[in-house]
Scaffold this active site. Structure first.
Site, PDB file in Angstrom:
ATOM      1  N   LYS A  50      67.218  46.165 -20.439  1.00 58.49           N
ATOM      2  CA  LYS A  50      66.756  47.438 -19.867  1.00 58.49           C
ATOM      3  C   LYS A  50      65.741  48.082 -20.806  1.00 58.49           C
ATOM      4  O   LYS A  50      65.766  47.838 -22.007  1.00 58.49           O
ATOM      5  CB  LYS A  50      67.939  48.386 -19.643  1.00 58.49           C
ATOM      6  CG  LYS A  50      68.871  47.947 -18.522  1.00 58.49           C
ATOM      7  CD  LYS A  50      69.917  49.005 -18.192  1.00 58.49           C
ATOM      8  CE  LYS A  50      70.870  48.475 -17.115  1.00 58.49           C
ATOM      9  NZ  LYS A  50      71.863  49.470 -16.674  1.00 58.49           N
ATOM     10  N   GLU A  96      80.992  45.876 -17.939  1.00 59.23           N
ATOM     11  CA  GLU A  96      81.549  46.744 -16.893  1.00 59.23           C
ATOM     12  C   GLU A  96      82.475  45.987 -15.940  1.00 59.23           C
ATOM     13  O   GLU A  96      82.351  46.085 -14.724  1.00 59.23           O
ATOM     14  CB  GLU A  96      80.412  47.443 -16.132  1.00 59.23           C
ATOM     15  CG  GLU A  96      79.584  48.348 -17.038  1.00 59.23           C
ATOM     16  CD  GLU A  96      78.537  49.185 -16.323  1.00 59.23           C
ATOM     17  OE1 GLU A  96      78.085  48.788 -15.233  1.00 59.23           O
ATOM     18  OE2 GLU A  96      78.169  50.238 -16.874  1.00 59.23           O
ATOM     19  N   ASP A 147      70.855  53.552 -20.934  1.00 58.88           N
ATOM     20  CA  ASP A 147      71.009  53.165 -19.537  1.00 58.88           C
ATOM     21  C   ASP A 147      70.128  54.008 -18.622  1.00 58.88           C
ATOM     22  O   ASP A 147      70.611  54.937 -17.992  1.00 58.88           O
ATOM     23  CB  ASP A 147      72.492  53.324 -19.150  1.00 58.88           C
ATOM     24  CG  ASP A 147      72.805  52.652 -17.822  1.00 58.88           C
ATOM     25  OD1 ASP A 147      71.901  52.039 -17.249  1.00 58.88           O
ATOM     26  OD2 ASP A 147      73.962  52.750 -17.386  1.00 58.88           O
ATOM     27  N   GLU A 186      68.444  56.630 -10.354  1.00 56.83           N
ATOM     28  CA  GLU A 186      69.863  56.908 -10.583  1.00 56.83           C
ATOM     29  C   GLU A 186      70.080  58.183 -11.396  1.00 56.83           C
ATOM     30  O   GLU A 186      70.903  59.016 -11.043  1.00 56.83           O
ATOM     31  CB  GLU A 186      70.515  55.710 -11.289  1.00 56.83           C
ATOM     32  CG  GLU A 186      71.979  55.938 -11.604  1.00 56.83           C
ATOM     33  CD  GLU A 186      72.627  54.757 -12.324  1.00 56.83           C
ATOM     34  OE1 GLU A 186      72.016  53.677 -12.402  1.00 56.83           O
ATOM     35  OE2 GLU A 186      73.761  54.928 -12.807  1.00 56.83           O
ATOM     36  N   TRP A 205      81.586  56.977 -21.683  1.00 55.52           N
ATOM     37  CA  TRP A 205      81.102  57.448 -20.386  1.00 55.52           C
ATOM     38  C   TRP A 205      81.179  58.971 -20.330  1.00 55.52           C
ATOM     39  O   TRP A 205      80.943  59.562 -19.277  1.00 55.52           O
ATOM     40  CB  TRP A 205      81.935  56.853 -19.238  1.00 55.52           C
ATOM     41  CG  TRP A 205      81.671  55.399 -18.969  1.00 55.52           C
ATOM     42  CD1 TRP A 205      80.660  54.647 -19.484  1.00 55.52           C
ATOM     43  CD2 TRP A 205      82.415  54.519 -18.118  1.00 55.52           C
ATOM     44  NE1 TRP A 205      80.734  53.347 -19.023  1.00 55.52           N
ATOM     45  CE2 TRP A 205      81.809  53.241 -18.175  1.00 55.52           C
ATOM     46  CE3 TRP A 205      83.550  54.669 -17.305  1.00 55.52           C
ATOM     47  CZ2 TRP A 205      82.278  52.132 -17.468  1.00 55.52           C
ATOM     48  CZ3 TRP A 205      84.022  53.572 -16.593  1.00 55.52           C
ATOM     49  CH2 TRP A 205      83.392  52.320 -16.668  1.00 55.52           C
ATOM     50  N   LYS A 211      75.001  39.286 -14.669  1.00 57.04           N
ATOM     51  CA  LYS A 211      75.627  40.352 -15.458  1.00 57.04           C
ATOM     52  C   LYS A 211      76.974  39.796 -15.896  1.00 57.04           C
ATOM     53  O   LYS A 211      77.833  39.522 -15.053  1.00 57.04           O
ATOM     54  CB  LYS A 211      75.795  41.595 -14.591  1.00 57.04           C
ATOM     55  CG  LYS A 211      76.626  42.714 -15.228  1.00 57.04           C
ATOM     56  CD  LYS A 211      76.597  43.962 -14.338  1.00 57.04           C
ATOM     57  CE  LYS A 211      77.452  45.090 -14.899  1.00 57.04           C
ATOM     58  NZ  LYS A 211      77.325  46.336 -14.119  1.00 57.04           N
TER      59      LYS A 211
HETATM   60  O1  GCW Z   1      74.762  52.317 -15.567  1.00 56.85           O
HETATM   61  C1  GCW Z   1      75.200  51.390 -14.778  1.00 56.85           C
HETATM   62  C2  GCW Z   1      75.110  51.832 -13.364  1.00 56.85           C
HETATM   63  C3  GCW Z   1      75.807  50.785 -12.541  1.00 56.85           C
HETATM   64  C4  GCW Z   1      75.066  49.469 -12.755  1.00 56.85           C
HETATM   65  C5  GCW Z   1      75.027  49.153 -14.249  1.00 56.85           C
HETATM   66  C6  GCW Z   1      74.235  47.906 -14.546  1.00 56.85           C
HETATM   67  C7  GCW Z   1      74.894  47.641 -11.245  1.00 56.85           C
HETATM   68  O2  GCW Z   1      75.708  53.087 -13.207  1.00 56.85           O
HETATM   69  O3  GCW Z   1      75.789  51.174 -11.210  1.00 56.85           O
HETATM   70  O4  GCW Z   1      75.694  48.431 -12.064  1.00 56.85           O
HETATM   71  O5  GCW Z   1      74.461  50.212 -14.923  1.00 56.85           O
HETATM   72  O6  GCW Z   1      73.047  48.035 -14.785  1.00 56.85           O
HETATM   73  O7  GCW Z   1      74.801  46.823 -14.530  1.00 56.85           O
END
Ligand code: GCW
Length: 717
Positions: A390, A321, A395, A423, A573, A317
C-alpha cells in the site's frame, strides 16, 4: 445524419448551416436525456466552435483501419462514435489514404502502416505504446495511429479522441507514447454475493448468477472506460477471498468475463485464498511446502489457463486480518508466494502477494510490522512474484508518508496498491480528488540509491532494472448508474489510470483533462472545477487529520470522526492508539526515543523526520508527540495551529460549495444537482469533524478553541 451527397457542390456556409441544424437536432431529439453520469469521460459532446469543428472534420474525413481483429473493430466503432458525437460526422471507412484520412493499424495488420517503415520506433514503444502523427502521406495530409499491437492502436485512438474532447489542435501531432508501468490493474474488492467491501457505489458489476451464460452488457462499457485510460488488468474478487472463486463453476464465469474484457486489453486476475487446497481441494493441509499442496496449485493453474489462456495471475492476502497464510504452517511469505508462482510460471502468470500485514507480535508499532516481516525476504521471491505494498505504512489514510518497503527491497519487484475507493476519504459523499495524494506518493524520494530514487522509479522498475512492473488501484466502481457514486469520484478512477500509465503527469493536468471531457469545454467552467478539485484533498486532510494526525475514524465504517474510539478487539484498531492524546500533547512518537519507525527509511529521511524542527508539518503528528504549547513555524502554538487547520478545512468546504453554486448553468442541471446535494452534506460533516475532534482534544489540551465562537450555530438547520 448522412453526409451530403456531393460535398463539393455545396457551399461552405450551407454545410455549416446543415451541421448547425444537426447539432440543434441533437439538442431537440434528446432534450430530456438525463445526464446521469453513465458516460463518464467518454461523453463526446458536440464541438460548438465552428472553426475548430470544421478543422477537425477536415482532418478526419475518412477512416482507414485495415486490421480485422476484435480490438480493431472496437477502435473503429469508438472512433465512429466519438466523431459522430463531437463533430456530427460519419467519416467514410476506406481502404485508401485520402486527404484528411485517419489511418490506424499495426505493421502486421495494415500494409499501409507497414509501408511507413516505423518498425524501429514502434518496437521502442513496446506493444502497448503508439505513435500518433500527422504527416503527408502519398500526397495527402493524413493522421496516423500506429502500434505494434491492436491494443496499442486502441490506446492511440482514445488519445486522439481525448485531444478532440479537450478541443486541442490536430494540426501537427508528433506523439510517441508508452506506458511506464506494465501492469495497470484495478483490484475489485467484490464478493461473490454481489456486495463490495469498501464499495460505495452499489453492488458488484459482475453479475455472477447469470454468468457464464449471460455477460451483462455493461461490462463492455466498463472495459471501454478502462481501455480509454490504459488500465489493462482487473482482479475480479475481494482480497478477503472466498475460496469458491477457484472452483470450476466460478472459473467458467470468470472465463466469460475474461472473454468480454479481452478485446479491450483488460486481463483477468483472481484473488486466491491460500487455504483453498484445504477448503475446496479436500487436502488435509494448505502448507505451501507440502508436495500435494504444490500439485494442487499446479493443477489449478493448468485448469485456469485452459479456460482463460491470458489469465494474469493471483492476488493474495495472506496472514492478515484473519486470512490463512503460510505462517499457519511455520512458512514465510516467500515460501507461500513461490508455491503459487511456480504453478503460474509455465503459463506466464504472476503472483501479487500483499504486504498488508500487521502481526502485533512483530512490533508494538503497527506501521513497522510489514517492513520487519518482508525486508528480510528480499531476494527470496520468484521472478514472477510482485510484493504489493500500500502507498503508506498504515492503511489508506488521507495522508501518510510513503511505505518504507519502497526502497528497501531492491531484489524484489514491488507493486503499489492505491485506494481509489474512498474508504477513509469520505466514501462517495465527500468530494476529494486523489490525484495530489497519489502524486505526493509517486514523487516521494526513497533515497534508495541517492537523491532521485523516487517511488515512481521503484515502481516502473527503472531503479533496479526489473523487467516487469505493476500498480493497482482498489476500484471505486459499482452498479450505480454513475459507476462511482459521486460524479467527482469518477475523476479518481480516471486519474488512477492516467497516472499508472505515466506517473510523471501532473495531478492538475489530469484533472483538467478529466474536467473538460466530463463536464464542459468552457474554460470558465473548467477553471472553477479545477480549483475545487485541486484543493479538495488538502481541505479534507485539514478537517479530518491535519498535521499528520491519524486514527480518528469511527470503528469499521471509517467515515465519521471518533477520536476517542477504543476497539475491544484490537489495540491497533483503536483511535487512541494512533493519536495518543494526553495532557502533554498529541501524536505518535516514532522518533528514536519512541518506536523508531524513522529508521526504516534511508538517510537523509530519518534525520529530517526524527527531529521536530526539520520535520515537515504535514507529518508532524505521524512522527512526534507534540506538546500543546509547541511553537509552530507560523509562530502559533501547536494547539492554535490545530484549531486553525480544522477551522480552515471546514471553511474551505463551504467555499468549495460556493464555487459549485457559481457553476450553476455552466454545467448540466442533473449532475449539478447531485453534486450540490453531496456538497451540502459535506459542508455539514466537515463542521462536525472539526467540532468533534477539537472538543475531544480540548479535553486534554484545556485550551480555548480559537475561532470557535464564529462557528457556533453553523450546523443548525
Ligand atoms: O483496512 C482494511 C480495510 C479492509 C480491507 C483491508 C485490506 C479488504 O478496512 O476492508 O480488506 O484493509 O486491505 O486487506
Amino acid at each position: 445524419m448522412k453526409p451530403p451527397a456531393s460535398p463539393k457542390t455545396l457551399g461552405l456556409s450551407f454545410r455549416r448551416a446543415l451541421l448547425a441544424l444537426c447539432l440543434l437536432g441533437w439538442g431537440t431529439a434528446f432534450p430530456a436525456r438525463a445526464e446521469d453520469g453513465y458516460r463518464l469521460w467518454l461523453r463526446y459532446e458536440p464541438v460548438r466552435d465552428e472553426t475548430l469543428r470544421d478543422a477537425y472534420s477536415r482532418s478526419l474525413s475518412s477512416l482507414v483501419v485495415q486490421g480485422r481483429s476484435p480490438t480493431e473493430r472496437i477502435l473503429l466503432e469508438e472512433l465512429q462514435r466519438g466523431l459522430k458525437g463531437m463533430l456530427g460526422i460519419s467519416p467514410r471507412v476506406s481502404e485508401k489514404v485520402l486527404e484528411g484520412s485517419l489511418l490506424v493499424g499495426t505493421p502486421g495488420t495494415s500494409p499501409l502502416v507497414a509501408g511507413l517503415k516505423w518498425d524501429k520506433e514502434l518496437s521502442q514503444l513496446g506493444k502497448d505504446g503508439y505513435l500518433l502523427r500527422t504527416l503527408p502521406f502519398q500526397g495527402h495530409r493524413a493522421t496516423v495511429v500506429a502500434s505494434l499491437s491492436p491494443l496499442g492502436c486502441l490506446y492511440g485512438s482514445f488519445h486522439l479522441l481525448r485531444l478532440l474532447g479537450a478541443r486541442q489542435s490536430l494540426d501537427s501531432l508528433q506523439i510517441a507514447e508508452k506506458p511506464r508501468i506494465q501492469r495497470r490493474l484495478l483490484d475489485h474488492w467484490d464478493n461473490l454475493d454481489g456486495t463490495i467491501e469498501r464499495g460505495y457505489a452499489g453492488k458488484s458489476l459482475w453479475k455472477w448468477n447469470p454468468l457464464p451464460g449471460r455477460v451483462d452488457p455493461r461490462i463492455l462499457d466498463y472495459a471501454r472506460a478502462c481501455a480509454s485510460i490504459g488500465i489493462n488488468g482487473a482482479v475480479l474478487n475481494n482480497v478477503n477471498a472466498d475460496p469458491r472463486v477457484l472452483t470450476g463453476p466460478y472459473l467458467e464465469k470468470a472465463a466469460a468475463l475474461a472473454g468480454a474484457l479481452r478485446p479491450y486489453g483488460v486481463r483477468v486476475y483472481l484473488s486466491a485464498n491460500t487455504g483453498a487446497p484445504k477448503v475446496i481441494g479436500g487436502l488435509p493441509t494448505a502448507d505451501p511446502l507440502d508436495p500435494a499442496v504444490e500439485k494442487w496449485w499446479k493443477e489449478k493453474a493448468d485448469e485456469i489457463y485452459r479456460l482463460i489462456p491470458d489469465f494474469g495471475g493471483f492476488l493474495v492476502k495472506a496472514g492478515s486480518e484473519g486470512q490463512p497464510g503460510p505462517q499457519d504452517y511455520g512458512r514465510t511469505h516467500a515460501q507461500g508466494a513461490d508455491c503459487l508462482a511456480r504453478a503460474l510460471a509455465p503459463h506466464g502468470g504472476v503472483v501479487m502477494w500483499r504486504a498488508f500485514v500487521y502481526d502485533d507480535a512483530v512490533d508494538a508499532d503497527r506501521i513497522k510490522r510489514a517492513y520487519k516481516e518482508f525486508k528480510p525476504l528480499d531476494g527470496k521471491f520468484d521472478a514472477n512474484v510482485f510484493v504489493q505494498v500500500k502507498n503508506g505504512p498504515l492503511d489508506f489514510q488521507p495522508r501518510e508518508p510513503f511505505h518504507p518497503l519502497f526502497g528497501a527491497m531492491p531484489h524484489t519487484q514491488l507493486a503499489a496498491e492505491l485506494q481509489v475507493t474512498q474508504e477513509c476519504l469520505g466514501h462517495s459523499t465527500h468530494l476529494v480528488y486523489l490525484g495530489p495524494l497519489w502524486k505526493e506518493f509517486l514523487d516521494s524520494d526513497t533515497f534508495e540509491k541517492g537523491p532521485g530514487s523516487t517511488v515512481a522509479r521503484v515502481l516502473d522498475g527503472s531503479l533496479e532494472g526489473h523487467p516487469d512492473s505493476a500498480i493497482a488501484g482498489v476500484a471505486n466502481t459499482g452498479d450505480d448508474r454513475d459507476w462511482c457514486g459521486h460524479p467527482f469520484a469518477q475523476a479518481n478512477w480516471y486519474a488512477f489510470g492516467r497516472l499508472a500509465w505515466d506517473p510523471s503527469l501532473s495531478a492538475q493536468a489530469v484533472a483538467e483533462e478529466w474536467a473538460r471531457l466530463t463536464w464542459s469545454d468552457s474554460p470558465q467552467a473548467v477553471s472553477k472545477i479545477l480549483s475545487m478539485m485541486m484543493g479538495s484533498r488538502e481541505t479534507y486532510v485539514d478537517y479530518t487529520t491535519p498535521l499528520g494526525l491519524n486514527g480518528v475514524f469511527e470503528k469499521d465504517l471509517h467515515y465519521a470522526p471518533d477520536p476517542g474510539m477504543v476497539d475491544p478487539r484490537r489495540l491497533d484498531w483503536s483511535a487512541a492508539y494512533y493519536n495518543r492524546a494526553d495532557e502533554k500533547g498529541l501524536g505518535f512518537d516514532r522518533t528514536r526515543h519512541g518506536s523508531d519507525a524513522v529508521d526504516q527509511y534511508h538517510p537523509p529521511l530519518p534525520g529530517r523526520w526524527n527531529n521536530l524542527k526539520p520535520c515537515p508539518e504535514e507529518y508532524l503528528l505521524w512522527f512526534h508527540h507534540v506538546s500543546w504549547g509547541y511553537r509552530m513555524k507560523s509562530g502559533r502554538t501547536f494547539w492554535e495551529e490545530l484549531c486553525l487547520r480544522y477551522g480552515r478545512g471546514a471553511l474551505e468546504t463551504r467555499e468549495m460549495k460556493q464555487q459549485w453554486e457559481s457553476l450553476r448553468g455552466l454545467v448540466d442541471g442533473d449532475r449539478w444537482q447531485v453534486v450540490e446535494g453531496k456538497l451540502e452534506q459535506q459542508v455539514k460533516e466537515a463542521a462536525l469533524w472539526r467540532d468533534k475532534c477539537l472538543h475531544y482534544f480540548q479535553g486534554f489540551s484545556h485550551r480555548p478553541i480559537a475561532g470557535e465562537t464564529a462557528w457556533i450555530g453553523e450546523n443548525s438547520p
